[in-house]
Design a protein around this motif. Sequence first.
Motif, PDB file in Angstrom:
ATOM      1  N   ARG A   1       0.860  -1.190   0.000  1.00 36.13           N
ATOM      2  CA  ARG A   1       0.000   0.000   0.000  1.00 36.13           C
ATOM      3  C   ARG A   1       0.893   1.236   0.000  1.00 36.13           C
ATOM      4  N   LEU A   2       0.419   2.292  -0.639  1.00 37.16           N
ATOM      5  CA  LEU A   2       1.139   3.565  -0.558  1.00 37.16           C
ATOM      6  C   LEU A   2       0.894   4.187   0.802  1.00 37.16           C
ATOM      7  N   LEU A   3       1.904   4.804   1.338  1.00 29.37           N
ATOM      8  CA  LEU A   3       1.783   5.506   2.614  1.00 29.37           C
ATOM      9  C   LEU A   3       1.924   6.994   2.363  1.00 29.37           C
ATOM     10  N   GLY A   4       0.821   7.721   2.601  1.00 23.84           N
ATOM     11  CA  GLY A   4       0.892   9.187   2.552  1.00 23.84           C
ATOM     12  C   GLY A   4       1.210   9.638   3.970  1.00 23.84           C
ATOM     13  N   GLY A   5       0.252  10.280   4.622  1.00 20.19           N
ATOM     14  CA  GLY A   5       0.458  10.675   6.018  1.00 20.19           C
ATOM     15  C   GLY A   5       0.198   9.521   6.970  1.00 20.19           C
ATOM     16  N   GLY A   6      -0.474   8.475   6.483  1.00 20.96           N
ATOM     17  CA  GLY A   6      -0.789   7.314   7.325  1.00 20.96           C
ATOM     18  C   GLY A   6      -1.912   7.587   8.320  1.00 20.96           C
ATOM     19  N   THR A   7      -2.580   8.724   8.203  1.00 16.13           N
ATOM     20  CA  THR A   7      -3.582   9.078   9.219  1.00 16.13           C
ATOM     21  C   THR A   7      -4.846   8.225   9.121  1.00 16.13           C
ATOM     22  N   ASP A   8      -5.027   7.552   7.999  1.00 16.95           N
ATOM     23  CA  ASP A   8      -6.124   6.589   7.884  1.00 16.95           C
ATOM     24  C   ASP A   8      -5.567   5.167   7.826  1.00 16.95           C
ATOM     25  N   LEU A   9      -4.545   4.986   6.999  1.00 19.16           N
ATOM     26  CA  LEU A   9      -4.005   3.641   6.774  1.00 19.16           C
ATOM     27  C   LEU A   9      -3.471   3.011   8.058  1.00 19.16           C
ATOM     28  N   ILE A  10      -2.698   3.765   8.822  1.00 17.21           N
ATOM     29  CA  ILE A  10      -2.083   3.176  10.021  1.00 17.21           C
ATOM     30  C   ILE A  10      -3.166   2.831  11.056  1.00 17.21           C
TER      31      ILE A  10
ATOM     32  N   ILE B   1     -12.516  18.366  14.950  1.00 16.00           N
ATOM     33  CA  ILE B   1     -11.788  17.215  14.407  1.00 16.00           C
ATOM     34  C   ILE B   1     -12.783  16.116  14.069  1.00 16.00           C
ATOM     35  N   GLU B   2     -13.262  16.082  12.833  1.00 19.01           N
ATOM     36  CA  GLU B   2     -14.257  15.043  12.550  1.00 19.01           C
ATOM     37  C   GLU B   2     -14.531  14.883  11.062  1.00 19.01           C
ATOM     38  N   TYR B   3     -14.798  13.631  10.699  1.00 15.06           N
ATOM     39  CA  TYR B   3     -15.280  13.343   9.350  1.00 15.06           C
ATOM     40  C   TYR B   3     -16.614  14.060   9.133  1.00 15.06           C
TER      41      TYR B   3
ATOM     42  N   GLY C   1     -14.072  11.524   2.237  1.00 14.73           N
ATOM     43  CA  GLY C   1     -12.977  12.474   1.996  1.00 14.73           C
ATOM     44  C   GLY C   1     -13.538  13.845   1.614  1.00 14.73           C
ATOM     45  N   ASP C   2     -12.921  14.909   2.119  1.00 13.77           N
ATOM     46  CA  ASP C   2     -13.446  16.252   1.864  1.00 13.77           C
ATOM     47  C   ASP C   2     -12.935  16.873   0.558  1.00 13.77           C
ATOM     48  N   LEU C   3     -11.750  16.451   0.092  1.00 14.13           N
ATOM     49  CA  LEU C   3     -11.197  17.131  -1.090  1.00 14.13           C
ATOM     50  C   LEU C   3     -11.877  16.721  -2.395  1.00 14.13           C
TER      51      LEU C   3
ATOM     52  N   GLY D   1      -1.421  14.443   6.704  1.00  9.66           N
ATOM     53  CA  GLY D   1      -2.277  13.911   5.637  1.00  9.66           C
ATOM     54  C   GLY D   1      -1.965  14.530   4.283  1.00  9.66           C
ATOM     55  N   THR D   2      -2.153  13.732   3.219  1.00 14.24           N
ATOM     56  CA  THR D   2      -1.793  14.155   1.862  1.00 14.24           C
ATOM     57  C   THR D   2      -3.011  14.156   0.935  1.00 14.24           C
ATOM     58  N   LEU D   3      -2.840  14.826  -0.188  1.00 11.51           N
ATOM     59  CA  LEU D   3      -3.900  14.824  -1.213  1.00 11.51           C
ATOM     60  C   LEU D   3      -4.217  13.390  -1.652  1.00 11.51           C
TER      61      LEU D   3
ATOM     62  N   ASP E   1     -18.469  23.681   2.580  1.00  9.84           N
ATOM     63  CA  ASP E   1     -18.982  23.717   3.950  1.00  9.84           C
ATOM     64  C   ASP E   1     -19.297  22.289   4.381  1.00  9.84           C
ATOM     65  N   LYS E   2     -19.257  22.072   5.678  1.00 10.81           N
ATOM     66  CA  LYS E   2     -19.582  20.721   6.144  1.00 10.81           C
ATOM     67  C   LYS E   2     -20.154  20.763   7.550  1.00 10.81           C
ATOM     68  N   ILE E   3     -20.963  19.765   7.840  1.00 15.03           N
ATOM     69  CA  ILE E   3     -21.499  19.596   9.186  1.00 15.03           C
ATOM     70  C   ILE E   3     -20.779  18.397   9.786  1.00 15.03           C
TER      71      ILE E   3
HETATM   72  C1  LIG Z   1      -9.742  11.592  14.067  1.00 11.31           C
HETATM   73  C2  LIG Z   1      -9.718  11.634  12.558  1.00 11.31           C
HETATM   74  C3  LIG Z   1     -10.521  12.554  11.913  1.00 11.31           C
HETATM   75  C4  LIG Z   1     -10.526  12.593  10.509  1.00 11.31           C
HETATM   76  N1  LIG Z   1     -11.336  13.516   9.888  1.00 11.31           N
HETATM   77  C5  LIG Z   1     -11.335  13.590   8.537  1.00 11.31           C
HETATM   78  C6  LIG Z   1     -12.133  14.559   7.879  1.00 11.31           C
HETATM   79  O1  LIG Z   1     -12.797  15.388   8.491  1.00 11.31           O
HETATM   80  N2  LIG Z   1     -12.139  14.569   6.522  1.00 11.31           N
HETATM   81  C7  LIG Z   1     -11.393  13.694   5.793  1.00 11.31           C
HETATM   82  O2  LIG Z   1     -11.429  13.761   4.554  1.00 11.31           O
HETATM   83  N3  LIG Z   1     -10.608  12.776   6.395  1.00 11.31           N
HETATM   84  C8  LIG Z   1     -10.542  12.708   7.742  1.00 11.31           C
HETATM   85  N4  LIG Z   1      -9.722  11.797   8.358  1.00 11.31           N
HETATM   86  C9  LIG Z   1      -8.972  10.823   7.548  1.00 11.31           C
HETATM   87  C10 LIG Z   1      -7.560  11.240   7.141  1.00 11.31           C
HETATM   88  O3  LIG Z   1      -6.887  11.894   8.193  1.00 11.31           O
HETATM   89  C11 LIG Z   1      -7.557  12.161   5.916  1.00 11.31           C
HETATM   90  O4  LIG Z   1      -8.489  11.717   4.962  1.00 11.31           O
HETATM   91  C12 LIG Z   1      -6.184  12.254   5.255  1.00 11.31           C
HETATM   92  O5  LIG Z   1      -6.234  13.161   4.185  1.00 11.31           O
HETATM   93  C13 LIG Z   1      -5.712  10.934   4.697  1.00 11.31           C
HETATM   94  O6  LIG Z   1      -4.495  11.197   4.025  1.00 11.31           O
HETATM   95  P1  LIG Z   1      -3.178  10.382   4.403  1.00 11.31           P
HETATM   96  O7  LIG Z   1      -2.091  10.912   3.521  1.00 11.31           O
HETATM   97  O8  LIG Z   1      -2.907  10.391   5.842  1.00 11.31           O
HETATM   98  O9  LIG Z   1      -3.638   8.945   3.915  1.00 11.31           O
HETATM   99  P2  LIG Z   1      -3.011   7.527   4.275  1.00 11.31           P
HETATM  100  O10 LIG Z   1      -3.554   7.080   5.571  1.00 11.31           O
HETATM  101  O11 LIG Z   1      -1.544   7.541   4.084  1.00 11.31           O
HETATM  102  O12 LIG Z   1      -3.651   6.673   3.089  1.00 11.31           O
HETATM  103  C14 LIG Z   1      -5.038   6.477   2.957  1.00 11.31           C
HETATM  104  C15 LIG Z   1      -5.283   5.479   1.816  1.00 11.31           C
HETATM  105  O13 LIG Z   1      -4.907   6.055   0.582  1.00 11.31           O
HETATM  106  C16 LIG Z   1      -3.879   5.265  -0.044  1.00 11.31           C
HETATM  107  N5  LIG Z   1      -2.985   6.205  -0.716  1.00 11.31           N
HETATM  108  C17 LIG Z   1      -2.182   7.134  -0.146  1.00 11.31           C
HETATM  109  N6  LIG Z   1      -1.585   7.876  -1.106  1.00 11.31           N
HETATM  110  C18 LIG Z   1      -2.016   7.381  -2.290  1.00 11.31           C
HETATM  111  C19 LIG Z   1      -1.770   7.713  -3.668  1.00 11.31           C
HETATM  112  N7  LIG Z   1      -0.943   8.695  -4.010  1.00 11.31           N
HETATM  113  N8  LIG Z   1      -2.395   6.982  -4.644  1.00 11.31           N
HETATM  114  C20 LIG Z   1      -3.225   5.965  -4.323  1.00 11.31           C
HETATM  115  N9  LIG Z   1      -3.500   5.609  -3.040  1.00 11.31           N
HETATM  116  C21 LIG Z   1      -2.911   6.312  -2.054  1.00 11.31           C
HETATM  117  C22 LIG Z   1      -3.236   4.489   1.083  1.00 11.31           C
HETATM  118  O14 LIG Z   1      -2.598   3.314   0.606  1.00 11.31           O
HETATM  119  C23 LIG Z   1      -4.449   4.202   1.945  1.00 11.31           C
HETATM  120  O15 LIG Z   1      -5.184   3.128   1.417  1.00 11.31           O
HETATM  121  C24 LIG Z   1      -9.697  11.726   9.765  1.00 11.31           C
HETATM  122  C25 LIG Z   1      -8.867  10.814  10.432  1.00 11.31           C
HETATM  123  C26 LIG Z   1      -8.872  10.769  11.816  1.00 11.31           C
HETATM  124  C27 LIG Z   1      -7.971   9.786  12.496  1.00 11.31           C
END
Ligand SMILES: Cc1cc2nc3c(=O)[nH]c(=O)nc-3n(C[C@H](O)[C@H](O)[C@H](O)COP(=O)(O)OP(=O)(O)OC[C@H]3O[C@@H](n4cnc5c(N)ncnc54)[C@H](O)[C@@H]3O)c2cc1C
Length: 338
Positions: free
Chosen positions: A29-38, A245-247, A162-164, A110-112, A237-239
Amino acid sequence: MDALPEFALLRATTLDEVVKARASHPESRLLGGGTDLIVNIRRGIVAPPVLIDVNHVEELRTVRADARTLEIGAAVKLAELAAHEEVMRHYPVVAQAAGFIAGPTHRNMGTLGGNLCLDTRCLYYNQSEWWRGANNHCLKTTGDVCHVAPKSRGICFATFSGDLAPALLTLNAEVDLAGPGGRRTIALESLYVGYARQDRPITEREGDGKHYLSLRPGEFVTAVRARNTAGLRSAYDKIRIRRSIEYPVTGVAVALRREHNTLADLRVAFTGTNPRPVLLKGTAELCGRPLDAGVLNGLDALVRDQIMSMKTTFTPGHYRRRVAGVLARRLVTRLYAE
Ligand SMILES: Cc1cc2nc3c(=O)[nH]c(=O)nc-3n(C[C@H](O)[C@H](O)[C@H](O)COP(=O)(O)OP(=O)(O)OC[C@H]3O[C@@H](n4cnc5c(N)ncnc54)[C@H](O)[C@@H]3O)c2cc1C
Ligand code: SF4
Protein backbone atom coordinates in the motif's frame (compact mmCIF):
# COMPACT_ATOMS: atom_id res chain seq x y z
CA MET A 1 -5.30 -0.41 21.94
CA ASP A 2 -4.17 -3.07 19.42
CA ALA A 3 -0.47 -3.43 18.62
CA LEU A 4 0.74 -2.74 15.08
CA PRO A 5 1.60 -5.90 13.13
CA GLU A 6 4.92 -6.13 11.33
CA PHE A 7 5.38 -4.63 7.87
CA ALA A 8 8.31 -3.53 5.73
CA LEU A 9 8.66 0.17 4.95
CA LEU A 10 10.15 1.21 1.60
CA ARG A 11 11.08 4.86 1.33
CA ALA A 12 10.95 5.86 -2.35
CA THR A 13 12.61 9.03 -3.64
CA THR A 14 11.54 8.91 -7.31
CA LEU A 15 8.32 8.07 -9.11
CA ASP A 16 10.12 5.28 -10.91
CA GLU A 17 11.03 3.67 -7.58
CA VAL A 18 7.38 3.80 -6.50
CA VAL A 19 6.23 2.13 -9.72
CA LYS A 20 8.89 -0.60 -9.42
CA ALA A 21 8.08 -1.21 -5.76
CA ARG A 22 4.36 -1.52 -6.58
CA ALA A 23 5.18 -4.00 -9.36
CA SER A 24 7.37 -6.17 -7.12
CA HIS A 25 5.00 -6.02 -4.12
CA PRO A 26 1.44 -6.37 -5.43
CA GLU A 27 0.03 -6.49 -1.86
CA SER A 28 1.76 -3.25 -0.87
CA ARG A 29 0.00 0.00 0.00
CA LEU A 30 1.14 3.57 -0.56
CA LEU A 31 1.78 5.51 2.61
CA GLY A 32 0.89 9.19 2.55
CA GLY A 33 0.46 10.68 6.02
CA GLY A 34 -0.79 7.31 7.33
CA THR A 35 -3.58 9.08 9.22
CA ASP A 36 -6.12 6.59 7.88
CA LEU A 37 -4.00 3.64 6.77
CA ILE A 38 -2.08 3.18 10.02
CA VAL A 39 -5.32 3.34 12.03
CA ASN A 40 -6.79 0.60 9.83
CA ILE A 41 -3.65 -1.54 10.11
CA ARG A 42 -3.69 -1.21 13.88
CA ARG A 43 -7.32 -2.29 13.93
CA GLY A 44 -6.53 -5.37 11.84
CA ILE A 45 -8.78 -4.13 9.02
CA VAL A 46 -5.93 -4.36 6.49
CA ALA A 47 -2.52 -6.01 6.83
CA PRO A 48 -0.27 -4.96 3.94
CA PRO A 49 3.17 -6.62 4.20
CA VAL A 50 4.87 -3.61 2.58
CA LEU A 51 4.21 0.13 2.83
CA ILE A 52 5.71 2.45 0.20
CA ASP A 53 6.33 5.88 1.68
CA VAL A 54 5.87 8.52 -1.05
CA ASN A 55 6.53 11.58 1.08
CA HIS A 56 10.11 11.97 -0.18
CA VAL A 57 9.28 11.83 -3.89
CA GLU A 58 9.96 15.42 -4.99
CA GLU A 59 7.78 15.05 -8.12
CA LEU A 60 4.73 14.41 -5.94
CA ARG A 61 5.23 17.36 -3.60
CA THR A 62 4.54 20.36 -5.81
CA VAL A 63 1.57 22.74 -5.90
CA ARG A 64 1.21 24.95 -8.99
CA ALA A 65 -1.67 27.38 -8.82
CA ASP A 66 -2.47 30.54 -10.75
CA ALA A 67 -5.53 32.20 -12.24
CA ARG A 68 -5.63 29.68 -15.08
CA THR A 69 -4.66 26.24 -13.76
CA LEU A 70 -4.24 24.22 -10.62
CA GLU A 71 -1.93 21.21 -10.21
CA ILE A 72 -1.38 19.44 -6.89
CA GLY A 73 1.04 16.53 -6.35
CA ALA A 74 -0.24 13.49 -4.50
CA ALA A 75 2.17 13.90 -1.55
CA VAL A 76 1.27 17.56 -0.91
CA LYS A 77 0.17 18.01 2.70
CA LEU A 78 -3.34 19.19 3.51
CA ALA A 79 -2.00 22.00 5.72
CA GLU A 80 0.03 23.38 2.81
CA LEU A 81 -3.00 23.28 0.55
CA ALA A 82 -5.23 24.99 3.11
CA ALA A 83 -2.76 27.86 3.55
CA HIS A 84 -1.56 28.22 -0.06
CA GLU A 85 -2.23 31.83 -1.08
CA GLU A 86 -2.86 31.19 -4.77
CA VAL A 87 -5.10 28.20 -4.02
CA MET A 88 -7.06 30.30 -1.51
CA ARG A 89 -7.38 33.15 -4.03
CA HIS A 90 -8.29 31.24 -7.20
CA TYR A 91 -9.67 27.89 -5.91
CA PRO A 92 -11.17 28.70 -2.49
CA VAL A 93 -13.30 25.56 -2.49
CA VAL A 94 -10.12 23.43 -2.43
CA ALA A 95 -8.32 25.42 0.29
CA GLN A 96 -11.47 25.49 2.44
CA ALA A 97 -12.10 21.74 2.06
CA ALA A 98 -8.45 21.00 2.99
CA GLY A 99 -8.75 23.27 6.04
CA PHE A 100 -11.86 21.42 7.21
CA ILE A 101 -10.22 17.97 7.25
CA ALA A 102 -9.73 16.33 10.65
CA GLY A 103 -7.56 18.36 13.09
CA PRO A 104 -4.30 20.35 12.67
CA THR A 105 -2.00 17.40 13.38
CA HIS A 106 -3.76 15.25 10.77
CA ARG A 107 -3.53 18.07 8.24
CA ASN A 108 0.21 18.38 8.87
CA MET A 109 0.63 14.68 8.01
CA GLY A 110 -2.28 13.91 5.64
CA THR A 111 -1.79 14.15 1.86
CA LEU A 112 -3.90 14.82 -1.21
CA GLY A 113 -3.37 11.23 -2.49
CA GLY A 114 -4.41 9.69 0.82
CA ASN A 115 -7.47 11.90 1.01
CA LEU A 116 -8.63 11.10 -2.52
CA CYS A 117 -8.08 7.37 -1.97
CA LEU A 118 -9.44 7.34 1.58
CA ASP A 119 -11.08 4.04 2.52
CA THR A 120 -14.87 4.13 2.77
CA ARG A 121 -16.24 4.14 6.30
CA CYS A 122 -18.94 2.34 8.27
CA LEU A 123 -20.05 1.94 11.85
CA TYR A 124 -19.52 -1.83 11.56
CA TYR A 125 -16.13 -1.57 9.85
CA ASN A 126 -14.07 1.13 11.60
CA GLN A 127 -13.89 -0.91 14.78
CA SER A 128 -11.34 -3.09 16.55
CA GLU A 129 -10.78 -6.70 15.54
CA TRP A 130 -12.63 -8.07 18.58
CA TRP A 131 -15.61 -5.73 18.02
CA ARG A 132 -15.93 -6.80 14.41
CA GLY A 133 -15.35 -10.44 15.39
CA ALA A 134 -18.18 -10.27 17.92
CA ASN A 135 -20.47 -9.31 15.01
CA ASN A 136 -19.12 -12.06 12.72
CA HIS A 137 -17.43 -9.36 10.62
CA CYS A 138 -19.21 -8.12 7.46
CA LEU A 139 -18.99 -8.11 3.66
CA LYS A 140 -16.30 -5.44 3.50
CA THR A 141 -13.86 -7.74 5.32
CA THR A 142 -14.29 -11.46 5.84
CA GLY A 143 -17.98 -11.76 6.73
CA ASP A 144 -20.87 -12.69 4.47
CA VAL A 145 -23.55 -10.24 5.54
CA CYS A 146 -24.00 -6.47 5.52
CA HIS A 147 -25.22 -5.35 8.97
CA VAL A 148 -26.45 -2.04 7.56
CA ALA A 149 -28.63 -3.72 4.90
CA PRO A 150 -28.85 -7.46 5.65
CA LYS A 151 -30.82 -8.05 2.42
CA SER A 152 -28.22 -6.23 0.30
CA ARG A 153 -27.22 -9.43 -1.57
CA GLY A 154 -23.48 -8.93 -1.46
CA ILE A 155 -23.41 -5.13 -1.70
CA CYS A 156 -21.61 -2.91 0.81
CA PHE A 157 -22.80 0.64 1.46
CA ALA A 158 -19.77 1.99 3.37
CA THR A 159 -19.56 5.74 2.87
CA PHE A 160 -16.90 7.81 1.13
CA SER A 161 -15.99 10.68 3.48
CA GLY A 162 -12.98 12.47 2.00
CA ASP A 163 -13.45 16.25 1.86
CA LEU A 164 -11.20 17.13 -1.09
CA ALA A 165 -12.91 15.00 -3.75
CA PRO A 166 -16.20 16.98 -3.87
CA ALA A 167 -14.26 20.27 -3.93
CA LEU A 168 -12.18 19.11 -6.90
CA LEU A 169 -15.20 17.58 -8.64
CA THR A 170 -16.84 21.01 -8.84
CA LEU A 171 -13.74 22.17 -10.77
CA ASN A 172 -14.11 19.23 -13.21
CA ALA A 173 -10.64 18.07 -12.14
CA GLU A 174 -8.60 15.34 -13.77
CA VAL A 175 -6.38 12.90 -11.95
CA ASP A 176 -2.98 11.62 -13.13
CA LEU A 177 -2.27 7.96 -12.40
CA ALA A 178 0.87 5.84 -12.67
CA GLY A 179 1.49 2.15 -12.21
CA PRO A 180 3.19 -0.93 -13.63
CA GLY A 181 0.95 -0.61 -16.72
CA GLY A 182 2.08 2.97 -17.47
CA ARG A 183 0.64 6.41 -16.93
CA ARG A 184 -2.83 7.72 -17.75
CA THR A 185 -5.12 10.63 -16.94
CA ILE A 186 -8.82 10.23 -16.17
CA ALA A 187 -11.60 12.52 -15.02
CA LEU A 188 -11.56 12.59 -11.22
CA GLU A 189 -15.22 11.59 -11.30
CA SER A 190 -14.27 8.31 -13.01
CA LEU A 191 -11.90 7.41 -10.17
CA TYR A 192 -14.95 6.73 -8.01
CA VAL A 193 -17.15 3.76 -8.85
CA GLY A 194 -19.16 3.31 -5.62
CA TYR A 195 -22.53 3.67 -7.35
CA ALA A 196 -24.37 1.25 -5.04
CA ARG A 197 -27.70 2.47 -3.65
CA GLN A 198 -30.34 0.45 -1.88
CA ASP A 199 -33.15 1.11 -4.35
CA ARG A 200 -31.61 -0.50 -7.45
CA PRO A 201 -29.08 -3.24 -8.29
CA ILE A 202 -25.64 -2.18 -9.50
CA THR A 203 -24.43 -2.99 -13.01
CA GLU A 204 -21.25 -4.93 -13.78
CA ARG A 205 -19.22 -1.73 -14.24
CA GLU A 206 -20.42 -0.15 -11.02
CA GLY A 207 -18.90 -0.73 -7.60
CA ASP A 208 -19.97 -0.34 -3.98
CA GLY A 209 -18.50 0.56 -0.58
CA LYS A 210 -15.99 -2.28 -0.92
CA HIS A 211 -14.92 -1.65 -4.54
CA TYR A 212 -15.01 2.12 -4.69
CA LEU A 213 -11.96 3.11 -6.78
CA SER A 214 -11.28 2.38 -10.46
CA LEU A 215 -7.50 2.05 -9.92
CA ARG A 216 -5.88 -0.83 -11.83
CA PRO A 217 -3.58 -3.26 -9.99
CA GLY A 218 -0.54 -1.40 -8.66
CA GLU A 219 -1.83 1.98 -9.88
CA PHE A 220 -1.67 5.10 -7.72
CA VAL A 221 -2.45 8.82 -7.89
CA THR A 222 0.40 11.14 -8.84
CA ALA A 223 -1.41 14.47 -9.17
CA VAL A 224 -4.71 16.21 -9.67
CA ARG A 225 -5.24 19.03 -12.17
CA ALA A 226 -7.99 21.54 -12.91
CA ARG A 227 -8.59 24.55 -15.14
CA ASN A 228 -10.13 27.70 -13.76
CA THR A 229 -13.26 29.25 -15.26
CA ALA A 230 -13.40 33.04 -15.35
CA GLY A 231 -15.93 34.37 -12.85
CA LEU A 232 -16.37 31.07 -10.98
CA ARG A 233 -17.23 31.52 -7.30
CA SER A 234 -16.67 28.50 -5.09
CA ALA A 235 -16.86 27.42 -1.46
CA TYR A 236 -16.99 24.38 0.81
CA ASP A 237 -18.98 23.72 3.95
CA LYS A 238 -19.58 20.72 6.14
CA ILE A 239 -21.50 19.60 9.19
CA ARG A 240 -19.66 17.41 11.69
CA ILE A 241 -20.41 16.23 15.19
CA ARG A 242 -17.14 17.48 16.77
CA ARG A 243 -16.33 20.72 14.99
CA SER A 244 -12.61 20.68 15.77
CA ILE A 245 -11.79 17.21 14.41
CA GLU A 246 -14.26 15.04 12.55
CA TYR A 247 -15.28 13.34 9.35
CA PRO A 248 -18.22 15.01 7.64
CA VAL A 249 -21.81 14.10 8.51
CA THR A 250 -22.15 15.70 5.09
CA GLY A 251 -19.75 17.92 3.17
CA VAL A 252 -20.88 20.13 0.28
CA ALA A 253 -18.83 21.89 -2.40
CA VAL A 254 -20.40 24.48 -4.67
CA ALA A 255 -19.01 26.32 -7.70
CA LEU A 256 -21.21 28.74 -9.61
CA ARG A 257 -21.11 31.62 -12.04
CA ARG A 258 -23.47 34.56 -11.97
CA GLU A 259 -23.89 36.76 -15.05
CA HIS A 260 -25.82 39.90 -14.10
CA ASN A 261 -29.04 38.49 -12.68
CA THR A 262 -28.69 35.03 -14.11
CA LEU A 263 -27.29 31.83 -12.68
CA ALA A 264 -24.96 30.93 -15.54
CA ASP A 265 -23.29 27.78 -14.20
CA LEU A 266 -23.87 25.58 -11.15
CA ARG A 267 -21.90 22.59 -9.89
CA VAL A 268 -22.64 20.93 -6.55
CA ALA A 269 -20.85 17.92 -5.04
CA PHE A 270 -21.23 15.98 -1.79
CA THR A 271 -19.26 13.70 0.49
CA GLY A 272 -20.22 11.63 3.55
CA THR A 273 -23.41 10.36 1.94
CA ASN A 274 -22.88 7.64 -0.69
CA PRO A 275 -20.09 5.10 -1.33
CA ARG A 276 -18.60 7.74 -3.65
CA PRO A 277 -18.38 11.52 -3.72
CA VAL A 278 -21.41 12.65 -5.71
CA LEU A 279 -21.24 15.39 -8.36
CA LEU A 280 -24.91 16.24 -8.71
CA LYS A 281 -26.32 15.58 -12.20
CA GLY A 282 -28.94 17.92 -13.65
CA THR A 283 -27.72 21.25 -12.23
CA ALA A 284 -27.20 22.68 -15.76
CA GLU A 285 -30.99 22.56 -16.25
CA LEU A 286 -31.39 24.88 -13.25
CA CYS A 287 -29.25 27.59 -14.88
CA GLY A 288 -30.19 30.40 -17.28
CA ARG A 289 -32.49 32.21 -14.84
CA PRO A 290 -32.20 34.15 -11.59
CA LEU A 291 -31.69 32.16 -8.41
CA ASP A 292 -35.25 31.90 -7.14
CA ALA A 293 -37.39 29.46 -5.16
CA GLY A 294 -37.89 27.36 -8.29
CA VAL A 295 -34.13 26.81 -8.66
CA LEU A 296 -33.69 25.97 -4.98
CA ASN A 297 -36.62 23.54 -5.05
CA GLY A 298 -35.13 21.96 -8.16
CA LEU A 299 -31.82 21.60 -6.30
CA ASP A 300 -33.65 19.92 -3.39
CA ALA A 301 -35.23 17.46 -5.81
CA LEU A 302 -31.84 16.53 -7.30
CA VAL A 303 -30.40 16.00 -3.80
CA ARG A 304 -33.36 13.81 -2.79
CA ASP A 305 -32.91 11.70 -5.90
CA GLN A 306 -29.11 11.28 -5.92
CA ILE A 307 -28.05 11.42 -2.27
CA MET A 308 -28.60 7.99 -0.78
CA SER A 309 -27.29 7.84 2.77
CA MET A 310 -27.52 4.61 4.74
CA LYS A 311 -27.11 3.96 8.47
CA THR A 312 -23.33 3.69 8.22
CA THR A 313 -22.65 6.34 10.88
CA PHE A 314 -24.18 7.30 14.22
CA THR A 315 -26.33 9.87 12.43
CA PRO A 316 -29.31 8.38 10.55
CA GLY A 317 -29.16 8.28 6.75
CA HIS A 318 -32.28 10.40 6.25
CA TYR A 319 -30.80 13.10 8.51
CA ARG A 320 -27.57 13.23 6.46
CA ARG A 321 -29.59 13.52 3.28
CA ARG A 322 -31.59 16.44 4.70
CA VAL A 323 -28.43 18.13 5.93
CA ALA A 324 -26.97 17.76 2.42
CA GLY A 325 -29.94 19.62 0.93
CA VAL A 326 -29.87 22.39 3.54
CA LEU A 327 -26.10 22.94 3.23
CA ALA A 328 -26.29 23.05 -0.57
CA ARG A 329 -29.14 25.59 -0.52
CA ARG A 330 -27.27 27.82 1.95
CA LEU A 331 -24.01 27.72 0.06
CA VAL A 332 -25.58 28.35 -3.35
CA THR A 333 -27.59 31.29 -1.96
CA ARG A 334 -24.52 32.77 -0.27
CA LEU A 335 -22.23 32.48 -3.31
CA TYR A 336 -24.89 33.89 -5.65
CA ALA A 337 -25.31 36.94 -3.39
CA GLU A 338 -21.57 37.67 -3.02
C1 LIG B 1 -9.74 11.59 14.07
C2 LIG B 1 -9.72 11.63 12.56
C3 LIG B 1 -10.52 12.55 11.91
C4 LIG B 1 -10.53 12.59 10.51
N1 LIG B 1 -11.34 13.52 9.89
C5 LIG B 1 -11.34 13.59 8.54
C6 LIG B 1 -12.13 14.56 7.88
O1 LIG B 1 -12.80 15.39 8.49
N2 LIG B 1 -12.14 14.57 6.52
C7 LIG B 1 -11.39 13.69 5.79
O2 LIG B 1 -11.43 13.76 4.55
N3 LIG B 1 -10.61 12.78 6.39
C8 LIG B 1 -10.54 12.71 7.74
N4 LIG B 1 -9.72 11.80 8.36
C9 LIG B 1 -8.97 10.82 7.55
C10 LIG B 1 -7.56 11.24 7.14
O3 LIG B 1 -6.89 11.89 8.19
C11 LIG B 1 -7.56 12.16 5.92
O4 LIG B 1 -8.49 11.72 4.96
C12 LIG B 1 -6.18 12.25 5.25
O5 LIG B 1 -6.23 13.16 4.18
C13 LIG B 1 -5.71 10.93 4.70
O6 LIG B 1 -4.50 11.20 4.02
P1 LIG B 1 -3.18 10.38 4.40
O7 LIG B 1 -2.09 10.91 3.52
O8 LIG B 1 -2.91 10.39 5.84
O9 LIG B 1 -3.64 8.94 3.91
P2 LIG B 1 -3.01 7.53 4.28
O10 LIG B 1 -3.55 7.08 5.57
O11 LIG B 1 -1.54 7.54 4.08
O12 LIG B 1 -3.65 6.67 3.09
C14 LIG B 1 -5.04 6.48 2.96
C15 LIG B 1 -5.28 5.48 1.82
O13 LIG B 1 -4.91 6.05 0.58
C16 LIG B 1 -3.88 5.26 -0.04
N5 LIG B 1 -2.98 6.21 -0.72
C17 LIG B 1 -2.18 7.13 -0.15
N6 LIG B 1 -1.59 7.88 -1.11
C18 LIG B 1 -2.02 7.38 -2.29
C19 LIG B 1 -1.77 7.71 -3.67
N7 LIG B 1 -0.94 8.70 -4.01
N8 LIG B 1 -2.40 6.98 -4.64
C20 LIG B 1 -3.23 5.96 -4.32
N9 LIG B 1 -3.50 5.61 -3.04
C21 LIG B 1 -2.91 6.31 -2.05
C22 LIG B 1 -3.24 4.49 1.08
O14 LIG B 1 -2.60 3.31 0.61
C23 LIG B 1 -4.45 4.20 1.95
O15 LIG B 1 -5.18 3.13 1.42
C24 LIG B 1 -9.70 11.73 9.76
C25 LIG B 1 -8.87 10.81 10.43
C26 LIG B 1 -8.87 10.77 11.82
C27 LIG B 1 -7.97 9.79 12.50
S1 SF4 C 1 -22.15 -1.18 4.76
FE1 SF4 C 1 -22.45 -3.30 5.37
S2 SF4 C 1 -20.85 -4.50 4.35
FE2 SF4 C 1 -20.30 -2.33 4.22
S3 SF4 C 1 -18.94 -1.98 5.95
FE3 SF4 C 1 -21.01 -1.49 6.64
S4 SF4 C 1 -21.85 -3.37 7.51
FE4 SF4 C 1 -20.02 -3.89 6.34
